[in-house]
Design a protein around this motif. Structure first.
Motif, PDB file in Angstrom:
ATOM      1  N   ALA A 129       0.829  -1.205   0.000  1.00  0.00           N
ATOM      2  CA  ALA A 129       0.000   0.000   0.000  1.00  0.00           C
ATOM      3  C   ALA A 129       0.866   1.258   0.000  1.00  0.00           C
ATOM      4  CB  ALA A 129      -0.933  -0.008   1.209  1.00  0.00           C
ATOM      5  N   ALA A 130       1.920   1.247   0.815  1.00  0.00           N
ATOM      6  CA  ALA A 130       2.805   2.416   0.862  1.00  0.00           C
ATOM      7  C   ALA A 130       3.509   2.616  -0.479  1.00  0.00           C
ATOM      8  CB  ALA A 130       3.819   2.244   1.989  1.00  0.00           C
ATOM      9  N   ARG A 131       3.901   1.519  -1.125  1.00  0.00           N
ATOM     10  CA  ARG A 131       4.577   1.635  -2.420  1.00  0.00           C
ATOM     11  C   ARG A 131       3.635   2.203  -3.482  1.00  0.00           C
ATOM     12  NH1 ARG A 131       4.569  -1.719  -6.567  1.00  0.00           N
ATOM     13  NH2 ARG A 131       3.556  -3.339  -5.307  1.00  0.00           N
ATOM     14  N   LEU A 132       2.368   1.769  -3.460  1.00  0.00           N
ATOM     15  CA  LEU A 132       1.402   2.280  -4.427  1.00  0.00           C
ATOM     16  C   LEU A 132       1.091   3.752  -4.178  1.00  0.00           C
ATOM     17  CD1 LEU A 132      -1.101  -0.692  -4.790  1.00  0.00           C
ATOM     18  CD2 LEU A 132       0.455   0.200  -6.521  1.00  0.00           C
ATOM     19  N   ARG A 133       1.004   4.143  -2.906  1.00  0.00           N
ATOM     20  CA  ARG A 133       0.762   5.559  -2.616  1.00  0.00           C
ATOM     21  C   ARG A 133       1.901   6.425  -3.127  1.00  0.00           C
ATOM     22  NH1 ARG A 133      -1.248   3.191   2.206  1.00  0.00           N
ATOM     23  NH2 ARG A 133      -3.512   3.526   2.403  1.00  0.00           N
ATOM     24  N   ALA A 134       3.123   5.956  -2.958  1.00  0.00           N
ATOM     25  CA  ALA A 134       4.267   6.711  -3.463  1.00  0.00           C
ATOM     26  C   ALA A 134       4.283   6.727  -4.988  1.00  0.00           C
ATOM     27  CB  ALA A 134       5.568   6.116  -2.920  1.00  0.00           C
ATOM     28  N   LEU A 135       3.889   5.600  -5.607  1.00  0.00           N
ATOM     29  CA  LEU A 135       3.887   5.522  -7.068  1.00  0.00           C
ATOM     30  C   LEU A 135       2.897   6.499  -7.680  1.00  0.00           C
ATOM     31  CD1 LEU A 135       4.828   4.047  -9.659  1.00  0.00           C
ATOM     32  CD2 LEU A 135       2.977   2.407  -9.272  1.00  0.00           C
ATOM     33  N   HIS A 136       1.720   6.614  -7.077  1.00  0.00           N
ATOM     34  CA  HIS A 136       0.683   7.507  -7.596  1.00  0.00           C
ATOM     35  C   HIS A 136       0.730   8.901  -6.980  1.00  0.00           C
ATOM     36  CE1 HIS A 136      -1.390   4.421  -9.933  1.00  0.00           C
ATOM     37  NE2 HIS A 136      -1.251   3.603  -8.909  1.00  0.00           N
ATOM     38  N   GLY A 137       1.714   9.172  -6.140  1.00  0.00           N
ATOM     39  CA  GLY A 137       1.832  10.491  -5.534  1.00  0.00           C
ATOM     40  C   GLY A 137       0.826  10.768  -4.448  1.00  0.00           C
ATOM     41  N   LEU A 138       0.174   9.734  -3.922  1.00  0.00           N
ATOM     42  CA  LEU A 138      -0.861   9.940  -2.909  1.00  0.00           C
ATOM     43  C   LEU A 138      -0.274  10.183  -1.529  1.00  0.00           C
ATOM     44  CD1 LEU A 138      -3.386   7.187  -4.051  1.00  0.00           C
ATOM     45  CD2 LEU A 138      -3.503   9.644  -4.462  1.00  0.00           C
ATOM     46  N   ASP A 139       1.043  10.027  -1.379  1.00  0.00           N
ATOM     47  CA  ASP A 139       1.670  10.322  -0.099  1.00  0.00           C
ATOM     48  C   ASP A 139       2.044  11.794   0.032  1.00  0.00           C
ATOM     49  OD1 ASP A 139       3.511  10.148  -2.147  1.00  0.00           O
ATOM     50  OD2 ASP A 139       5.102   9.297  -0.885  1.00  0.00           O
ATOM     51  N   GLN A 140       1.744  12.584  -0.995  1.00  0.00           N
ATOM     52  CA  GLN A 140       2.066  14.014  -0.989  1.00  0.00           C
ATOM     53  C   GLN A 140       0.835  14.828  -0.609  1.00  0.00           C
ATOM     54  OE1 GLN A 140       3.447  14.731  -4.958  1.00  0.00           O
ATOM     55  NE2 GLN A 140       5.343  13.572  -4.697  1.00  0.00           N
ATOM     56  N   PRO A 141       1.032  16.065  -0.147  1.00  0.00           N
ATOM     57  CA  PRO A 141      -0.117  16.930   0.155  1.00  0.00           C
ATOM     58  C   PRO A 141      -0.951  17.206  -1.101  1.00  0.00           C
ATOM     59  CG  PRO A 141       1.893  17.805   1.124  1.00  0.00           C
ATOM     60  CD  PRO A 141       2.310  16.683   0.223  1.00  0.00           C
ATOM     61  N   LEU A 142      -2.210  17.536  -0.883  1.00  0.00           N
ATOM     62  CA  LEU A 142      -3.134  17.716  -2.001  1.00  0.00           C
ATOM     63  C   LEU A 142      -2.680  18.822  -2.942  1.00  0.00           C
ATOM     64  CD1 LEU A 142      -5.848  16.831  -3.225  1.00  0.00           C
ATOM     65  CD2 LEU A 142      -6.963  18.573  -1.819  1.00  0.00           C
TER      66      LEU A 142
END
Length: 321
Positions: free
Chosen positions: A50-63
């Protein structure tokens, strides 16, 4: 005219920028995590996945950072990747856009082609039996829910008579609008019956006002044929408010008709926008809604230009009208 078009272009760019930010903000405030939705069907997924996918799609960054990154990429021609469909956004949008244009374009042409003669005839014979019948049919078309009308047509033509297919896009492996023609009949018929009443009422109201004007009486007093008085003089001036209504409907050609597309399993823009919003697929929802906004603005601009063609008194010198 050049100054007017430049002004409208700047306004359109400002509206698109505001819309893109508003859509991104609203999608970001929606409940649910897109990555959780992606991994819901995979029982072997781990928190590291899940963490890898969030980083891949940029979802770990602020809006705001995600929006700025998307805007820079979009200005460079990259509209992003769809998480739901695992394809580039344009590869997802273009086939569904073509389906919606085919469906709603035919509906718009048929509705206007039917509404113009009906509205003109009703305006020429006010308070007559024909006028009453046309008004009754118009009110019935406006009042009947489209989904209920779709069900009735499916039951009649697809189930009972078995003349037409109930849903779908066309035979598997066959391309082109001719293969889709039998599948288009019921959804186009449903949308046309649901919309022609409103157009007819607009045409009738506009023509009633024009047929009472002094220039119409003058044209008749000069001995012009009634057909020329009604169609060349009256209708041309009555078209100005009608063009506004049609221009506002033009934007719906690109946003689709969600209910009808769902009822007839027609893969168009309305169903795509709904699925992308419910699936938290920001890239697809953002580009599709911006496309609908852009075409609405283009329709309004086309209506303004049509005003000048219909009425020579309307000009766009000095950026005004």
């Amino acid at each position: 005219m050049t100054r007017f078009l430049a002004s409208r272009l700047l306004q359109a760019l400002a509206v698109l920028a505001l819309m893109s930010f508003a859509i991104t903000l609203l999608m970001g405030l929606m409940p649910g995590d897109p990555v959780d939705l992606m991994l819901a069907g995979n029982p072997r997924a781990t928190p590291e996945d899940a963490a890898r996918l969030r980083a891949l799609h940029g979802l770990d960054q602020p809006l705001l950072t995600r929006y700025a990154n998307w805007l820079v990429a979009a200005l460079g021609g990259d509209l992003g990747h769809s998480r739901l469909f695992s394809q580039p956004v344009m590869e997802v949008l273009l086939p569904r856009l073509g389906n919606t244009l085919l469906l709603l374009g035919l509906t718009l042409v048929l509705s206007v082609a039917i509404a113009l003669p009906l509205g003109v005839y009703a305006a020429r014979h006010p308070r007559s039996a024909a006028d009453g019948a046309i008004n009754l049919l118009c009110f019935a078309g406006i009042s009947v829910p489209p989904f209920w009308l779709a069900l009735l047509l499916i039951l009649l033509f697809a189930v009972q008579l078995q003349w037409l297919p109930a849903s779908g896009l066309g035979p598997v492996g066959e391309e082109g609008w001719l293969a889709r023609l039998p599948h288009l009949v019921l959804p186009v018929l449903t949308l046309t019956l649901a919309s022609v009443g409103g157009y007819t009422r607009y045409v009738r109201a506009a023509m009633l006002g024009e047929l009472r004007q002094d220039y119409i009486r003058t044209a008749r007093a000069k001995g012009l044929p009634e057909r020329s008085v009604v169609w060349r003089h009256g209708l041309r001036n009555a078209l100005i408010p009608i063009v506004t209504v049609v221009a506002l409907e033009f934007g719906s050609l690109f946003s689709g008709a969600l209910v009808i597309e769902t009822m007839f399993a027609w893969p168009g823009m309305g169903k795509l926008i709904y699925d992308s919003i419910m699936g938290n697929d920001l890239n697809v929802a953002l580009v599709a809604l911006l496309l609908a906004t852009l075409t609405t603005l283009a329709g309004n601009l086309a209506a303004d230009v049509a005003y000048a063609a219909l009425d020579p008194r309307i000009t766009f010198r000095d950026g005004g009208s």
